[in-house]
Design an enzyme around this catalytic site. Structure first.
Site, PDB file in Angstrom:
ATOM      1  CG  HIS A  53      24.440 -30.115  -8.972  1.00 39.71           C
ATOM      2  ND1 HIS A  53      23.150 -29.637  -8.904  1.00 39.71           N
ATOM      3  CD2 HIS A  53      25.071 -29.625  -7.882  1.00 39.71           C
ATOM      4  CE1 HIS A  53      23.013 -28.897  -7.810  1.00 39.71           C
ATOM      5  NE2 HIS A  53      24.154 -28.874  -7.177  1.00 39.71           N
ATOM      6  CD  GLU A  91      29.624 -19.502  -5.841  1.00 38.05           C
ATOM      7  OE1 GLU A  91      29.003 -18.427  -5.692  1.00 38.05           O
ATOM      8  OE2 GLU A  91      29.260 -20.563  -5.293  1.00 38.05           O
TER       9      GLU A  91
END
Ligand SMILES: Cc1ncc(C[n+]2csc(CCOP(=O)(O)OP(=O)(O)O)c2C)c(N)n1
Ligand SMILES: [Mg+2]
Length: 787
Positions: A577, A510
């Site tokens: 999530h 990321e």
């Protein structure tokens, strides 16, 4: 030989600048100093292969390199040391950054890219060690795109066929950082022209190599990256930091490999020194042994270069002494010019305020106090702006009763100074060019009878397809973005249609996905970098916060990186999530726009807006919205939504509820239920958190309802706290409230798994109902008895 002697002179001049710089700090003329002494010779060698069109992403030791490429004068170097807040004096940062933070100007006064192939370019330094690495990867990746992507051939002011090297520099100790390893690995995978020089002086402040690096050597530790006949990888080169000829030869070799073959190079420069220790914050005698200190004197690169020049019989000792004298004098003169310019600038205001205070004394109001303030001001040894400002602000307190000339003039001065100091210290947080995102107006989405009802993800797909077709500079990359078109298929089929360099898979990394986006955007492209889930943005947060969000600010408009970070968050499943850490983003990412659309059509409108602008942004899509049906606008590639303009989703009269993202649907359901019980809710979707409701439409709503509820999925006091500050304090809505302001948020912990976990962790419809009902019950218990 002439070139060698001129290099030597530059090394001496740069060294002298370091020595003087340190003294200036100890004399109290500057706050802090960090210098590039001990690293001069290698930097001069590197500068020889650095061409117009190339890019640097480095760190605070690189002064000699910047002098050598002609992008920094010694006077500018000192101007930054003094924090001279003038772009002319310090073009890198206009006095906003401590010394040793280098940058060239990529943009003209209108904020438009100059011809980057005709300038030597340094991206703007940051202090966090290895923080330059993610951006470096992106700068190098852009060369690959320009060389290999057919649609970019015409952008000849951005690149010459991708022939540009991205030069990185980093200290030996900083190679311990994760960002370094992540970027190095990615460069090996991508095969991009990244030439990374490690300035190895065996220490990171006081800590020696054995605490930092496996096998005591980063080139040894990374030897597995070395390419060979059958495997691609890095070229690894090692060379000593005092060996002028070897350095020049090695950089020439590295240059060819990197520039022509697009092979990344790790260039490990060993046996460097640090003659004055790490910085002005302490002396290295505390932690280096006597032997080490002696070794550093013996192997000082300038001393050894001198010995070599004399040994080769190029000049006589008197001649080299004369060169040294000249170099030193030149540094001293530059320092004096910088100091004079700086103090003249500061003294202008000091003189003005002093004169006003003298007038006040003549007017005879609080003479004693004003005299004391004036004397403090004129006695200041090294004047700074704050002393003048402080004197003016203290003096005005005593002049409130008067109405004389002094008061009028002081108030005028304060008003002007406020504007000037805003410009000096607080301007350029967001783009002020004509391409500012705030200048993109509304183009309504158009629907006809034939507009199909499709999955949300297909709306996005159509938007991205249109963007890629419209503008060759647009590209998207991230984990799973390429072949399968992202985990929710927003890019499905688009790699096939637009090619692998425009819709691209990346490794799981990321931080460098964002860095890749920053570098590519700095070089004039329009990347959409995808972070698979908002939860994983935390891995990229340092780079977003330290590098991207403050880029425009720290260069005072000299560089921009209009990167769009695409991600998805809010409700789905469980701890990692379902993130909605919007407060975290709001606190760390000023300088970026933060957009949280409630559905995919709104998201598409915001992508269209941001692709027209030169501001960086994050767009958080709703994780649970990809399969919900939406109508596809006929002008999917054209309609735009302005930032900072909330949508009123439902009109009402009793209470205003402000929310955003996935909570919009839940709040709308609650509002319907509340209606049945006689409570009329006005529901407002903020849409963008940065900027937030720039026309104060929420205030207008509160004027009508006199009650406010803020609802989101962040922790208590997170983004709802931010919204409350905006509305109650900034917009002044407290005037109109008949009840206390209320927030509906998630619990303090992260959301537990599964539907029950979600229900009991995140705010649900009943929570919204109950809180609003309780508010009304408190106001009118007869009509709304307690539940
Ligand atoms: C992320 C981060 N951690 C710590 C620091 C404080 N710090 C500044 S320089 C430095 C040492 C760096 O050593 P090295 O990379 O070898 O570079 P050198 O100064 O020796 O050239 C440290 C720990 C920082 N700036 N950033
Ligand atoms: Mg070091």
């Amino acid at each position: 030989m002439k070139e060698i002697l001129s290099d030597y002179r530059l090394a001496v001049e740069s060294r002298e600048a370091s020595l003087i710089g340190r003294r200036e700090v100890f004399m109290g003329k500057a706050k802090f100093g960090i210098f590039g002494d001990g690293k001069e010779v290698a930097q001069i060698a590197m500068a020889k292969v650095f061409r117009k069109g190339d890019f640097r992403a480095g760190y605070y030791r690189d002064q000699t390199f910047m002098f050598a490429i002609g992008e920094l004068t010694v006077q500018q170097y000192f101007a930054q040391l003094y924090a001279h807040t003038s772009l002319e004096a310090d073009p890198a940062s206009a006095g906003r950054l401590m010394n040793g933070h280098y940058a060239t100007r990529f943009l003209n006064d209108q904020g438009v890219f100059v011809d980057l192939t005709k300038t030597k370019n340094s991206s703007a330094d940051i202090s966090p060690t290895a923080g330059q690495m993610p951006r470096l990867l992106g700068l190098a990746y852009a060369s690959k795109l320009f060389r290999d992507s057919p649609v970019l051939k015409d952008f000849t002011t951005l690149s010459t066929n991708g022939n540009e090297i991205a030069f990185g520099t980093i200290g030996n100790a900083s190679t311990s950082e994760g960002m370094f390893f992540e970027a190095v690995n990615a460069a090996g995978v991508l095969q991009v022209p990244m030439l990374i020089s490690v300035w190895d002086d065996d220490y990171g402040i006081s800590v020696p190599q054995e605490y930092h690096t496996t096998k005591l050597s980063i080139s040894k530790a990374l030897s597995g990256l070395q390419r060979n006949e059958t495997e691609k990888g890095f070229e690894i080169i090692t060379v000593k930091g005092w060996d002028y000829m070897a350095l020049i030869e090695a950089y020439q070799r590295a240059d060819v490999i990197c520039r022509e073959e697009h092979v990344p190079v790790l260039f490990h420069v060993q046996e460097m020194t640090q003659p004055q220790g790490h910085s002005t914050s302490g002396s290295h005698e505390r932690y280096k042994s006597k032997e080490r200190l002696e070794w550093e004197v013996e192997n000082d690169c300038i001393r050894r270069m001198r010995q070599w020049i004399l040994g080769e019989g190029m000049v006589l000792p008197e001649e080299i002494d004369a060169i040294e004298k000249e170099g030193k004098a030149s540094a001293r003169q530059a320092k004096e010019r910088a100091w004079k310019a700086f103090t003249n600038d500061v003294k202008k205001d000091q003189n003005k305020v002093t004169a006003i205070l003298e007038t006040a004394i003549r007017e005879g109001i609080h003479t004693e106090e004003i005299l004391r303030i004036k004397n403090d001001l004129v006695r200041a040894i090294n004047p700074t702006r704050l002393e003048t400002m402080r004197a003016a602000r203290k003096a005005i307190r005593f002049l409130v009763t008067g109405n004389g000339e002094a008061r009028t003039r002081l108030l005028e001065w304060l008003k002007e100074a406020e504007i000037d100091n805003f410009d000096r210290y607080s301007s350029h947080v967001y783009s002020i060019s004509t391409e500012s995102a705030l200048n993109v107006g509304r183009v309504e989405a158009v629907y006809s009878d034939s507009s199909p009802l499709i999955d949300g993800r297909e709306v996005l797909q159509a938007c991205f397809d249109a963007a890629l077709s419209r503008d060759p500079r647009v590209l998207a990359f991230g984990e799973d973005v390429g072949k399968i078109g992202d985990v929710n298929q927003g890019f499905a089929g688009l790699q096939k249609k637009h090619g692998e360099l425009r819709v691209t898979d990346t490794g799981i990394r990321e931080c460098t996905i964002v860095g890749q986006g920053i570098g590519v955007a700095l070089r004039g492209l329009k990347p959409i970098a995808e972070i698979q889930y908002l939860d994983y943005l935390i891995y990229a947060l340092p780079t977003l916060s330290d590098d991207l969000a403050c880029l425009y600010y720290r260069t005072k408009g000299g560089q921009k990186a209009p990167l769009i970070v695409r991600t998805r968050g809010h409700r789905l499943e469980g701890v990692w999530h379902a993130g909605s850490q919007v407060g975290m983003l709001l606190s760390s990412l000023r300088g970026m726009y933060i957009i949280s659309p409630r559905n995919m059509t709104q998201a598409a409108g915001f992508y269209n807006t941001m692709l027209k602008s030169d501001d960086p942004s994050i767009i958080i899509e709703c994780l649970n919205g990809y399969r919900l049906k939406e109508r596809l606008p006929d002008n999917i590639g054209e309609f735009t939504i302005p930032l900072g303009v909330p949508d009123i989703l439902r009109q009402g009269t009793d209470v205003t509820i402000v929310t955003y993202g996935s909570m919009c649907r839940i709040v709308m359901e609650a509002a319907e239920d509340l209606e049945q019980f006689g409570i009329s809710c006005e529901v407002i979707d903020a849409q963008t958190l940065l900027p937030f409701d720039i026309h104060h439409s929420i205030l207008e709503s509160i004027k009508k309802t006199n009650r406010i509820v803020f609802a989101d999925e962040d922790v208590p006091g997170g983004a709802t706290g931010f919204m409350m500050h905006k509305v109650l304090e900034e917009q002044g809505a407290y005037h109109y409230l008949d009840s206390k302001p209320v927030t509906v948020t998630a619990k303090e912990h992260r959301p537990a798994y599964a539907s029950d976990g979600d229900y009991f962790s995140k705010p649900n419809e009943e929570d919204v109902f109950d809180k609003v009902y309780a508010l009304m019950s408190e106001a009118d218990p007869l009509r709304f008895p307690g539940l």
